[in-house]
Design a protein around this motif. Sequence first.
Motif: not given
Length: 415
Positions: A23-24, A27
């Motif tokens: 997810t990071t 992002r």
Amino acid sequence: MYQDEIKTLKSKLKEAQDLLAKTTNERDIALQQLKEYEEKIKKAEKASKMKSLFLANMSHEIRTPLNAIEGFSRVMAETDSPEERLKMLEIVESNNNRLLSLINEILDLSRVESGEIQMKKAPANLTEMCANIKQIFKFRCPEQIKLVAEIPQKTVILNTDINRITQVFCNLISNALKHTVNGSITFGYQVSKDEKFITMKVADTGSGIDPKDIDSIFQTYVSKDAEQQNGYGLGLPLSKIIVEKLGGHISVSSELGVGSTFTFTFPFDGSYAGNNTTSKPCFTISRTLRAKPDLDISQMKLILVAEDEECNYELIQSVLNNRYRLLRARNGIEAVTLNEEEHPDLILMDIRMPEMNGLDATRIIKEINPSTPILALSAYAFEDSIQEARDAGCNEFISKPFKVEHLIDTIEKYI
């Protein structure tokens, strides 16, 4: 039992960590893409703005000689004096050449950049080239600017494309004229002592270039001056391309308020052809304005004409000198000063001028004398330019080239 539970929990923790990392990472990728899109938008907006400024400058550059051609052609038809007609014909011819030169620059830039134009080298006399350049600018240098040619005692025969070298000189001198109010413009060439290089230059005593603009001055659409309606046009980027295609290098040094020097250097591929009589001949170009007829002018209204172009002022003088008293300012600062000293009945205000442009001058004058009529007379004829002039306080906007009757009627409307 606990070992199995711990193992299971560790496995789930690892899955959670992997998901968090994924997810990071996603992002970060999204943020990076966002930054890239923002940069692309900024570049596109800047390119669009600079192209609009470029088109505005090209409009001005085209309309300025057209103004002289159309105006003097009309005045010439109504003039009985053969001497006056001859002088006007010379001005028309000079502006014809100027317009043709600009059109050639526009076409050349596109063709040279695409590689369609090849340099054609042949032995050429550089001293003769300097004399020809003197003739080219015979009617373009105002009386307060000296055009000086510095050449060596030994005439150089250089193997080069003389037409393209002449074009570079003309581009640089034309640019210097835009930014020099008085003083001198010096051009010429010199062979190095070891005879390995030949250096050519154009130096002026003009307004100079801001140091932070030096690096971008040879780029086609990048010119801070363009935003100030006093741009460098196509001459500099085209000159850079030509010089580099001929195997040379061009550079500029400048100091604000002192002047600029453009230097272009080539490997010396040539020979000598005899001696010149002097090492640094000075070709001085001056213009003599027509004298007004001996009339009783005590009752004539006074018009202040703010105009830096010599031929444009001569055209206005030819049209108005039997109807009004004329006072000339060559830049915005002079216009403000003369307005305070002489209190003219009306002002004809050019927009693009050195030192201070016509919009700033109009704002200052209107603060001091709000009732003084100011007619913008400019080759910047786009809608936004007209609106800017009205916002600055101009009562009317007359675009160049102007119709003689329209100019006279508009002036009579106000005085």
